[in-house]
Design an enzyme around this catalytic site. Structure first.
Site, PDB file in Angstrom:
ATOM      1  N   ASN A  25      -0.966   5.391   2.693  1.00 25.78           N
ATOM      2  CA  ASN A  25      -0.470   4.105   2.170  1.00 25.78           C
ATOM      3  C   ASN A  25       1.025   4.151   1.813  1.00 25.78           C
ATOM      4  O   ASN A  25       1.801   4.836   2.465  1.00 25.78           O
ATOM      5  CB  ASN A  25      -1.298   3.669   0.960  1.00 25.78           C
ATOM      6  CG  ASN A  25      -2.780   3.626   1.281  1.00 25.78           C
ATOM      7  OD1 ASN A  25      -3.156   3.291   2.370  1.00 25.78           O
ATOM      8  ND2 ASN A  25      -3.604   3.996   0.327  1.00 25.78           N
ATOM      9  N   TYR A  26       1.373   3.463   0.711  1.00 22.75           N
ATOM     10  CA  TYR A  26       2.794   3.298   0.357  1.00 22.75           C
ATOM     11  C   TYR A  26       3.174   3.824  -1.025  1.00 22.75           C
ATOM     12  O   TYR A  26       4.343   3.799  -1.389  1.00 22.75           O
ATOM     13  CB  TYR A  26       3.167   1.808   0.425  1.00 22.75           C
ATOM     14  CG  TYR A  26       2.937   1.238   1.790  1.00 22.75           C
ATOM     15  CD1 TYR A  26       3.787   1.568   2.842  1.00 22.75           C
ATOM     16  CD2 TYR A  26       1.835   0.423   2.048  1.00 22.75           C
ATOM     17  CE1 TYR A  26       3.564   1.077   4.116  1.00 22.75           C
ATOM     18  CE2 TYR A  26       1.605  -0.068   3.324  1.00 22.75           C
ATOM     19  CZ  TYR A  26       2.465   0.262   4.343  1.00 22.75           C
ATOM     20  OH  TYR A  26       2.242  -0.208   5.601  1.00 22.75           O
ATOM     21  N   ASP A  28       3.144   6.855  -2.576  1.00 17.39           N
ATOM     22  CA  ASP A  28       3.966   8.070  -2.719  1.00 17.39           C
ATOM     23  C   ASP A  28       5.429   7.742  -2.397  1.00 17.39           C
ATOM     24  O   ASP A  28       6.336   8.056  -3.164  1.00 17.39           O
ATOM     25  CB  ASP A  28       3.453   9.166  -1.774  1.00 17.39           C
ATOM     26  CG  ASP A  28       1.943   9.327  -1.847  1.00 17.39           C
ATOM     27  OD1 ASP A  28       1.467   9.957  -2.796  1.00 17.39           O
ATOM     28  OD2 ASP A  28       1.247   8.759  -0.980  1.00 17.39           O
ATOM     29  N   TYR A 200      -7.294  -2.633  -1.539  1.00 15.19           N
ATOM     30  CA  TYR A 200      -7.966  -1.811  -0.530  1.00 15.19           C
ATOM     31  C   TYR A 200      -9.130  -2.649  -0.008  1.00 15.19           C
ATOM     32  O   TYR A 200      -9.344  -3.784  -0.448  1.00 15.19           O
ATOM     33  CB  TYR A 200      -8.478  -0.518  -1.167  1.00 15.19           C
ATOM     34  CG  TYR A 200      -7.396   0.296  -1.853  1.00 15.19           C
ATOM     35  CD1 TYR A 200      -6.345   0.852  -1.126  1.00 15.19           C
ATOM     36  CD2 TYR A 200      -7.431   0.500  -3.231  1.00 15.19           C
ATOM     37  CE1 TYR A 200      -5.356   1.593  -1.770  1.00 15.19           C
ATOM     38  CE2 TYR A 200      -6.450   1.234  -3.874  1.00 15.19           C
ATOM     39  CZ  TYR A 200      -5.408   1.779  -3.131  1.00 15.19           C
ATOM     40  OH  TYR A 200      -4.431   2.499  -3.772  1.00 15.19           O
ATOM     41  N   GLN A 260      10.390  -3.994  -1.333  1.00 13.17           N
ATOM     42  CA  GLN A 260       9.990  -3.763  -2.736  1.00 13.17           C
ATOM     43  C   GLN A 260      10.545  -4.818  -3.686  1.00 13.17           C
ATOM     44  O   GLN A 260       9.842  -5.285  -4.582  1.00 13.17           O
ATOM     45  CB  GLN A 260      10.449  -2.376  -3.205  1.00 13.17           C
ATOM     46  CG  GLN A 260       9.403  -1.308  -3.009  1.00 13.17           C
ATOM     47  CD  GLN A 260       9.782   0.019  -3.644  1.00 13.17           C
ATOM     48  OE1 GLN A 260      10.952   0.303  -3.878  1.00 13.17           O
ATOM     49  NE2 GLN A 260       8.789   0.852  -3.896  1.00 13.17           N
ATOM     50  N   GLU A 278      -0.782   2.791  -7.674  1.00 17.58           N
ATOM     51  CA  GLU A 278       0.049   3.184  -8.819  1.00 17.58           C
ATOM     52  C   GLU A 278       1.273   2.289  -8.988  1.00 17.58           C
ATOM     53  O   GLU A 278       1.506   1.710 -10.056  1.00 17.58           O
ATOM     54  CB  GLU A 278       0.484   4.649  -8.651  1.00 17.58           C
ATOM     55  CG  GLU A 278       1.412   5.107  -9.747  1.00 17.58           C
ATOM     56  CD  GLU A 278       1.562   6.617  -9.846  1.00 17.58           C
ATOM     57  OE1 GLU A 278       0.618   7.353  -9.492  1.00 17.58           O
ATOM     58  OE2 GLU A 278       2.636   7.069 -10.286  1.00 17.58           O
TER      59      GLU A 278
END
Ligand code: TRH
Length: 383
Positions: A25-26, A28, A200, A260, A278
């Site tokens: 995913n995105y 990290d 998700y 972002q 997160e």
């Protein structure tokens, strides 16, 4: 918390290296990119971000070319982490994001170069974080690696929040939101509430959408992503960026995957934000709006401990009815069942949660954001 003195322009900037492996995913890439940008912009640090999949970064930030092995963007040097990486000496601070294994060549020089080595951990609201935050762990060659735990308490490492996010959010209002929606080809309607959805796979999505369609007017805003398959199945038509669909009181607009900064604007423009993982979870708290969190699934349902811990903190001090309705809906969303049954009560407490949201964000930032705390943490250890 006071900030360290402004960077001195005559001295060379202190170099920090941030290593990031994209697991999936995105999140990290998203967390590392945000932190790297902030450290460069607000602390004048020379930041090198090493990332194994720059293509994940390119989705989050316009102007990044995933094909280039090295590039400079938003004040950060971005380097592709490949098999040969790690031969050059690290800067004064070395951040290993989410316990990614550093390259062997780099680890081999740490006993000599002795940077301040930090493992930036995943975010959790659980109590045990506070006891582990900042602890050193002895490594080969007599070098220490410090655990840095982001978190929701003064004793933790804090949460990432850039100064620009605070000021831009403070200036954002309904006129700005309508202008932003119009720029994305969406007409805002009076009396319609807005819901953003980043999730998700979600077995209970259909039952919730049915209920939204048969109730008060809602506009559902969905950036392109893996949830589109389930949405399309419910709508009975394939959906992609630019798609529009309506059923009953529910209008649906699919947006492109936003960068972002633009994703923040979407969050600031909605009545309720469904987020995941997160970084979007943290951004939804800076939006000062009610949120619905889908925690990243973990083995043995460990993510429910994370959800419970956060709910306890978020809902502390709220009226028992508001807290119960909120907890029930968040649990239903994460269990992927009974969402329709829990929705009416949760919908009814959204205004109370909105009132709570601004104070909650202030409280979280009271002792400083993650970058401020991290810079202080390193300064006190580097001497
Ligand atoms: O994408 P995520 O699910 O990421 C992760 C990873 O799976 C990771 O391995 C896991 O450990 C972690 O979650 C907990 O969710 P997250 O963290 O919210 O990251 C999404 C990023 O994408 C975030 O920086 C916001 C950004 N984003 C955009 O920039 N534009 C968009 O349109 C959307 C929907 C998200």
């Amino acid at each position: 918390m006071s900030r360290p003195p402004a960077p001195c322009h005559t001295a060379p900037a202190q170099r920090w290296d941030l290593w990031c492996r994209v697991v999936d995913n995105y999140g990290d890439a998203g967390v590392c990119w945000r932190l790297a940008r902030q450290l460069a912009a607000e602390y004048g640090l020379a930041v090198q971000l090493w990332i194994d999949r720059p293509e994940a970064l390119a989705r989050l930030q316009p102007g990044i070319d995933p094909a280039r092995p090295r590039q400079h963007c938003a004040g950060v040097d971005i380097l592709r982490w490949d098999a040969d990486s790690g031969a050059s000496p690290p800067g004064a601070v070395l951040i290993e994001a989410f316990a990614c294994e550093l390259p062997v060549a780099l680890r081999a020089q740490l006993a000599v170069t002795r940077p301040l080595w930090i493992n930036l951990e995943y975010l959790s609201a659980e109590d045990w974080i506070d006891g582990c935050h900042g602890l050193p762990s002895p490594q080969a060659g007599g070098v220490a690696k410090y655990f840095y735990f982001p978190g929701f308490t003064p004793a933790s490492g804090g949460l990432i929040c850039e100064a620009t996010c605070r000021s831009a959010r403070a200036a954002w209002d309904e006129t700005a939101a309508r202008g932003w929606l119009a720029a994305h080809g969406i007409d805002a309607r009076g009396g319609e509430r807005r819901l953003s959805l980043f999730a998700y796979e979600q077995a209970a999505l259909g039952e919730w959408l049915e209920q939204l369609a048969s109730g008060e007017p809602w506009l559902l805003l969905v950036p392109e992503g893996r949830i589109l398959e389930a949405l399309g199945a419910w709508a009975g038509q394939p959906l992609a960026a630019g798609s529009r669909y309506a059923r009953g009181a529910l209008r649906l607009a699919v947006l492109p995957f936003l960068d972002q900064d633009d994703y923040d604007r979407l969050l600031w423009s909605c009545t309720l934000n469904a987020v995941r993982g997160e970084d979007s979870f943290v951004r939804a708290q800076w939006a000062r709006r009610p949120l619905l969190w889908q925690a990243y699934r973990q083995a043995q349902d460990a993510h429910f401990d994370k959800l419970d811990a956060w709910l306890q903190r978020w809902l502390a001090g709220l009226d028992a009815g508001v807290a119960d309705a909120t907890r029930r809906f968040q649990l239903a969303w994460n269990r992927e069942r009974d969402v329709a049954a829990a929705w009416p009560e949760f919908a009814a407490v959204l205004p109370a949660l909105e009132q709570h949201a601004a104070g909650w964000a202030e409280q979280l930032l009271h002792d400083g954001d993650l970058a401020a705390k991290l810079v202080q943490f390193t300064a006190s250890r580097l001497g």
